[in-house]
Write a protein that holds these residues in place. Structure first.
Motif, PDB file in Angstrom:
ATOM      1  N   GLU A   1      -8.330   4.649  -6.505  1.00  0.00           N
ATOM      2  CA  GLU A   1      -8.015   4.176  -5.325  1.00  0.00           C
ATOM      3  C   GLU A   1      -6.544   3.292  -5.018  1.00  0.00           C
ATOM      4  O   GLU A   1      -6.068   3.613  -4.010  1.00  0.00           O
ATOM      5  CB  GLU A   1      -9.262   3.468  -4.653  1.00  0.00           C
ATOM      6  CG  GLU A   1     -10.615   4.141  -4.564  1.00  0.00           C
ATOM      7  CD  GLU A   1     -11.179   3.668  -5.631  1.00  0.00           C
ATOM      8  OE1 GLU A   1     -10.549   3.283  -6.749  1.00  0.00           O
ATOM      9  OE2 GLU A   1     -12.616   4.093  -5.670  1.00  0.00           O
ATOM     10  N   TYR A   2      -6.420   2.563  -6.172  1.00  0.00           N
ATOM     11  CA  TYR A   2      -5.247   1.513  -6.024  1.00  0.00           C
ATOM     12  C   TYR A   2      -4.264   1.798  -6.864  1.00  0.00           C
ATOM     13  O   TYR A   2      -3.243   1.011  -6.888  1.00  0.00           O
ATOM     14  CB  TYR A   2      -5.893   0.243  -5.975  1.00  0.00           C
ATOM     15  CG  TYR A   2      -7.026  -0.141  -5.199  1.00  0.00           C
ATOM     16  CD1 TYR A   2      -6.899  -0.280  -3.634  1.00  0.00           C
ATOM     17  CD2 TYR A   2      -8.166  -0.468  -5.803  1.00  0.00           C
ATOM     18  CE1 TYR A   2      -7.970  -0.402  -3.065  1.00  0.00           C
ATOM     19  CE2 TYR A   2      -9.647  -0.617  -4.836  1.00  0.00           C
ATOM     20  CZ  TYR A   2      -9.491  -0.875  -3.572  1.00  0.00           C
ATOM     21  OH  TYR A   2     -10.420  -1.098  -2.936  1.00  0.00           O
ATOM     22  N   ARG A   3      -4.197   2.911  -7.664  1.00  0.00           N
ATOM     23  CA  ARG A   3      -3.345   3.113  -8.771  1.00  0.00           C
ATOM     24  C   ARG A   3      -1.951   3.265  -8.011  1.00  0.00           C
ATOM     25  O   ARG A   3      -0.792   2.652  -8.564  1.00  0.00           O
ATOM     26  CB  ARG A   3      -3.716   4.275  -9.627  1.00  0.00           C
ATOM     27  CG  ARG A   3      -2.777   4.436 -10.561  1.00  0.00           C
ATOM     28  CD  ARG A   3      -3.173   5.595 -11.358  1.00  0.00           C
ATOM     29  NE  ARG A   3      -4.702   5.517 -12.070  1.00  0.00           N
ATOM     30  CZ  ARG A   3      -5.595   6.471 -11.779  1.00  0.00           C
ATOM     31  NH1 ARG A   3      -5.373   7.483 -11.564  1.00  0.00           N
ATOM     32  NH2 ARG A   3      -6.811   6.255 -12.377  1.00  0.00           N
ATOM     33  N   HIS A   4      -1.666   3.977  -6.883  1.00  0.00           N
ATOM     34  CA  HIS A   4      -0.501   4.047  -6.515  1.00  0.00           C
ATOM     35  C   HIS A   4       0.157   2.807  -5.723  1.00  0.00           C
ATOM     36  O   HIS A   4       1.215   2.830  -5.223  1.00  0.00           O
ATOM     37  CB  HIS A   4      -0.402   5.238  -5.184  1.00  0.00           C
ATOM     38  CG  HIS A   4      -1.367   4.917  -4.385  1.00  0.00           C
ATOM     39  ND1 HIS A   4      -2.873   4.603  -4.352  1.00  0.00           N
ATOM     40  CD2 HIS A   4      -0.959   4.772  -2.959  1.00  0.00           C
ATOM     41  CE1 HIS A   4      -3.308   4.380  -3.006  1.00  0.00           C
ATOM     42  NE2 HIS A   4      -2.360   4.371  -2.257  1.00  0.00           N
ATOM     43  N   LEU A   5      -0.689   1.845  -5.539  1.00  0.00           N
ATOM     44  CA  LEU A   5      -0.352   0.624  -5.072  1.00  0.00           C
ATOM     45  C   LEU A   5      -0.320  -0.662  -5.938  1.00  0.00           C
ATOM     46  O   LEU A   5       0.078  -1.568  -5.624  1.00  0.00           O
ATOM     47  CB  LEU A   5      -1.278   0.219  -3.841  1.00  0.00           C
ATOM     48  CG  LEU A   5      -1.654   1.256  -2.714  1.00  0.00           C
ATOM     49  CD1 LEU A   5      -2.674   0.615  -1.968  1.00  0.00           C
ATOM     50  CD2 LEU A   5      -0.268   1.171  -1.920  1.00  0.00           C
ATOM     51  N   ALA A   6      -0.505  -0.176  -7.258  1.00  0.00           N
ATOM     52  CA  ALA A   6      -0.611  -1.100  -8.174  1.00  0.00           C
ATOM     53  C   ALA A   6       0.618  -2.111  -8.380  1.00  0.00           C
ATOM     54  O   ALA A   6       0.528  -3.516  -8.598  1.00  0.00           O
ATOM     55  CB  ALA A   6      -0.890  -0.844  -9.752  1.00  0.00           C
ATOM     56  N   GLN A   7       1.870  -1.761  -8.095  1.00  0.00           N
ATOM     57  CA  GLN A   7       2.891  -2.281  -8.380  1.00  0.00           C
ATOM     58  C   GLN A   7       3.047  -3.417  -7.304  1.00  0.00           C
ATOM     59  O   GLN A   7       3.965  -4.556  -7.666  1.00  0.00           O
ATOM     60  CB  GLN A   7       4.177  -1.487  -8.204  1.00  0.00           C
ATOM     61  CG  GLN A   7       4.403  -0.662  -9.410  1.00  0.00           C
ATOM     62  CD  GLN A   7       5.631   0.041  -9.394  1.00  0.00           C
ATOM     63  OE1 GLN A   7       6.080   0.243  -8.365  1.00  0.00           O
ATOM     64  NE2 GLN A   7       6.201   0.819 -10.670  1.00  0.00           N
ATOM     65  N   ARG A   8       2.573  -3.350  -6.134  1.00  0.00           N
ATOM     66  CA  ARG A   8       2.845  -4.253  -5.204  1.00  0.00           C
ATOM     67  C   ARG A   8       1.538  -5.139  -4.912  1.00  0.00           C
ATOM     68  O   ARG A   8       1.067  -5.575  -3.794  1.00  0.00           O
ATOM     69  CB  ARG A   8       3.242  -3.854  -3.983  1.00  0.00           C
ATOM     70  CG  ARG A   8       2.529  -2.802  -3.037  1.00  0.00           C
ATOM     71  CD  ARG A   8       3.313  -2.490  -1.921  1.00  0.00           C
ATOM     72  NE  ARG A   8       2.482  -1.517  -1.107  1.00  0.00           N
ATOM     73  CZ  ARG A   8       1.529  -1.630  -0.220  1.00  0.00           C
ATOM     74  NH1 ARG A   8       1.224  -2.797  -0.012  1.00  0.00           N
ATOM     75  NH2 ARG A   8       1.041  -0.692   0.665  1.00  0.00           N
ATOM     76  N   MET A   9       0.494  -5.214  -6.010  1.00  0.00           N
ATOM     77  CA  MET A   9      -0.876  -5.902  -5.836  1.00  0.00           C
ATOM     78  C   MET A   9      -0.817  -6.861  -6.807  1.00  0.00           C
ATOM     79  O   MET A   9      -0.230  -6.762  -7.826  1.00  0.00           O
ATOM     80  CB  MET A   9      -1.972  -4.600  -6.072  1.00  0.00           C
ATOM     81  CG  MET A   9      -2.080  -3.693  -4.999  1.00  0.00           C
ATOM     82  SD  MET A   9      -2.541  -4.353  -3.174  1.00  0.00           S
ATOM     83  CE  MET A   9      -1.314  -3.710  -2.641  1.00  0.00           C
ATOM     84  N   GLY A  10      -1.767  -7.868  -6.456  1.00  0.00           N
ATOM     85  CA  GLY A  10      -2.029  -8.818  -7.707  1.00  0.00           C
ATOM     86  C   GLY A  10      -1.440 -10.295  -7.085  1.00  0.00           C
ATOM     87  O   GLY A  10      -0.531 -10.369  -6.439  1.00  0.00           O
ATOM     88  N   SER A  11      -1.866 -11.414  -7.636  1.00  0.00           N
ATOM     89  CA  SER A  11      -1.545 -12.659  -7.325  1.00  0.00           C
ATOM     90  C   SER A  11       0.039 -13.036  -8.154  1.00  0.00           C
ATOM     91  O   SER A  11       0.465 -13.692  -7.258  1.00  0.00           O
ATOM     92  CB  SER A  11      -2.690 -13.745  -7.796  1.00  0.00           C
ATOM     93  OG  SER A  11      -2.683 -13.466  -9.476  1.00  0.00           O
TER      94      SER A  11
END
Length: 575
Positions: A234-244
């Motif tokens: 679900e989030y693989r395509h957003l991974a670059q702008r996710m996370g603390s």
């Protein structure tokens, strides 16, 4: 500056710790954050990580468990061991190679109801505290909400929308994505379809309670967070702008952009403040010198400033000197005109004075003694207008002295010196007035004691006019003759009066105005040189409040100039 606010149990503490990369915030049930925590992150190139509290200067904390305990203890010192809240902030700075340069403010989480030990007003108290921070236009809001709750009911989003309806300074952070029910995801929120903000939503996966209990460090937690987003379909395509980690970098980058955009305004504000501080410092004057030579020089300089202002008033650079001219052009002529010489030389007065002057032997040809008495008794009346002109100029000079003292900013600092300078100037003017009065009245007296013979030689004689010298001597006292005598005396007196009208101003200016410009404080300076350090100090008795104010302003000015230099350097580097 970022204000973090959210609902209780939304993972706010975990988000902050993830940004910092350290366990340092108190944890527990209910409201744990009961005072604002101003957290300043400073990136250092190398060295051991440490923390400092503003209320414990010069004490470095390298054990972040001790930092957590100090936050808890300092909260209790202000609020007591209760569940009360306080608006008094705790200031904490963390220095680490693993942080970005950032300032965050951790605020108490919004709550719905008061629990035991809390006042009923706590719900509004917390909301009002949060509003006091996030309503400021230069504050960036970090609205943290849990993904496993309905965003439409999020108090964090609700209050952010109220103070920032366009979302221009709100960053949405979604926590607990990994705890959502199976078959649901937060893609619509993270992609901005459910609730759109100007800045993209950022999802974070914090450590679980089990991880915290097992003391899983932040490096491992961040790695697992990256793996979660990269491996989730679900989030693989957003991974670059996710996370603390991305959240911290994005906030730092945004802060840098905000600072760059604010630099011109900051420069203008700082320059304005510096100008205001310099202006007030100039108004307060220089600090008092400590040595005798410095004190003497300072007093002399202040007196010279006063003397310069006084001269400028006389010379027309400032107003006031024109009043002296009005004395000579209006007051003196008017006073002379009021003497009415023709009435003094009435027929009865002329007959009386001539007869008295002749004594028991009537004059033979011309009543010379009678002429002299008539002239002297008339001219002596000019003394009063002459003396009045001296006094009028003296009054104007005194007024100019007082105005000049009021305009000498340095004298406002030192009341005793102000009084001494004023007294010394007035005493000098008094001496000058006496000298001027003596010189001016001498002009009148000289005219009285020695007549201009040439004037009378030019007068027509009785014989030349067909008079008969054989007439009885008593015919010399007839009205026609006495009228001629009075007319001759009046002509002579008018001639002398016209001359004195020009010479009296010259005498007054020479003796008073000129001397005031040249030597108004000469006597004061001579006495000043004889004074000892203690006596000089007594003249410079500045108000302690003014001294304290000057010191405070000087420190502020130094700080602003330092800030000016740093901001100018940043502005230059940003070009």
């Amino acid at each position: 500056m970022y204000s973090c606010h959210c609902l209780q149990s939304s993972g706010k503490s975990s988000v902050l710790e993830s940004i910092v990369g350290k366990d340092f915030l108190p944890r527990g049930a209910g409201i744990v954050t009961r005072r604002p925590l101003v957290l300043q992150l400073h990136r250092i190139d190398e060295g051991r990580e440490y923390a400092e509290f503003m209320h414990l200067p010069r004490k470095k904390f390298t054990d972040f468990a001790a930092v957590r305990q100090e936050i808890s203890d300092e909260t209790d010192r202000e609020t007591g061991r209760t569940k009360q809240i306080s608006t008094v902030p705790i200031h904490l700075s963390i220095y680490s190679p693993n942080v970005v340069n950032l300032t965050l403010i951790d605020l108490p989480g919004l709550t719905k109801v008061a629990v035991e030990g809390q006042p009923e007003s706590i719900v509004m108290d917390i909301e009002n505290m949060i509003r006091s921070y996030i309503e400021k236009p230069n504050c960036i809001i970090l609205a943290i909400s849990p993904a496993n709750q309905d965003l439409a009911t999020s108090d964090a989003i609700k209050i952010s929308r109220e103070v920032d309806p366009k979302g221009e300074r709100t960053f949405g952070v979604l926590t607990k994505i990994d705890l959502m029910d199976k078959g649901t995801d937060a893609v619509d929120i993270l992609e901005g379809r459910s609730y759109k903000l100007q800045f993209p939503w950022i999802g974070v996966v914090n450590r679980s309670q089990a991880d915290i209990n097992k003391s899983v460090d932040m490096i491992a937690a961040r790695r697992r967070e990256r793996e979660y987003f990269q491996s989730s379909p679900e989030y693989r395509h957003l991974a670059q702008r996710m996370g603390s980690e991305h959240l911290g970098k994005m906030l730092s980058k945004h802060l840098e952009q905000v600072i760059k955009s604010r630099i011109p305004g900051l420069q203008s504000l700082i320059n304005k403040t510096i100008a205001e501080l310099e202006s007030e410092l100039s108004r307060l004057g220089k600090p008092v010198a400590t040595d005798a030579g410095g004190k003497l020089y300072m007093i002399m300089e202040i007196c010279r400033s006063f003397d310069q202002i006084f001269k400028e008033r006389l010379d027309g650079i400032r107003s006031g000197g024109e009043k002296i001219y009005l004395v000579f052009d209006n007051q003196l002529p008017a006073a002379l005109k009021r003497l009415q010489f023709d009435k003094h030389l009435s027929m009865d007065n002329v007959r009386k004075l001539i007869c008295e002057a002749d004594g028991y032997q009537p004059h033979l040809i011309a009543p010379e003694q009678g002429y002299r008495r008539l002239i002297e008794s008339t001219l002596v009346t000019i003394r009063a207008p002459a003396e009045a002109a001296v006094d009028a100029v003296h009054a104007i000079l005194k007024e100019l002295v007082q105005k000049s003292i009021s305009e000498t900013l340095e004298l406002k600092q030192y009341p005793t010196l102000r009084v001494e300078v004023s007294n010394a100037a007035i005493e000098s003017l008094e001496r000058m007035r006496e000298e001027s009065k003596k010189a001016t009245l001498q002009l009148v007296d000289m005219e009285c004691c020695y007549l201009t013979v040439e004037f009378f030689r030019k007068l027509p004689q009785d014989v030349e006019k067909g008079g008969n010298p054989a007439h009885s001597i008593f015919d010399r006292y007839n009205d026609s003759y006495l009228r001629r005598v009075g007319s001759n005396v009046l002509s002579y007196v008018n001639m002398v009066c016209a001359s004195l009208r020009n010479s009296i101003p010259k005498s007054v200016v020479y003796s008073q105005v000129r001397e005031a410009k040249r030597s108004l404080l000469d006597y004061f300076f001579a006495e000043l040189g004889k004074k000892e350090t203690k006596q000089l100090s007594s003249l410079l008795d500045e108000d302690p409040a003014v001294m304290q104010r000057r010191t405070s302003l000087a420190k502020r000015l130094e700080l602003y100039r330092s800030a000016q230099a740093e901001i100018d350097a940043v502005a230059w580097a940003a070009k």
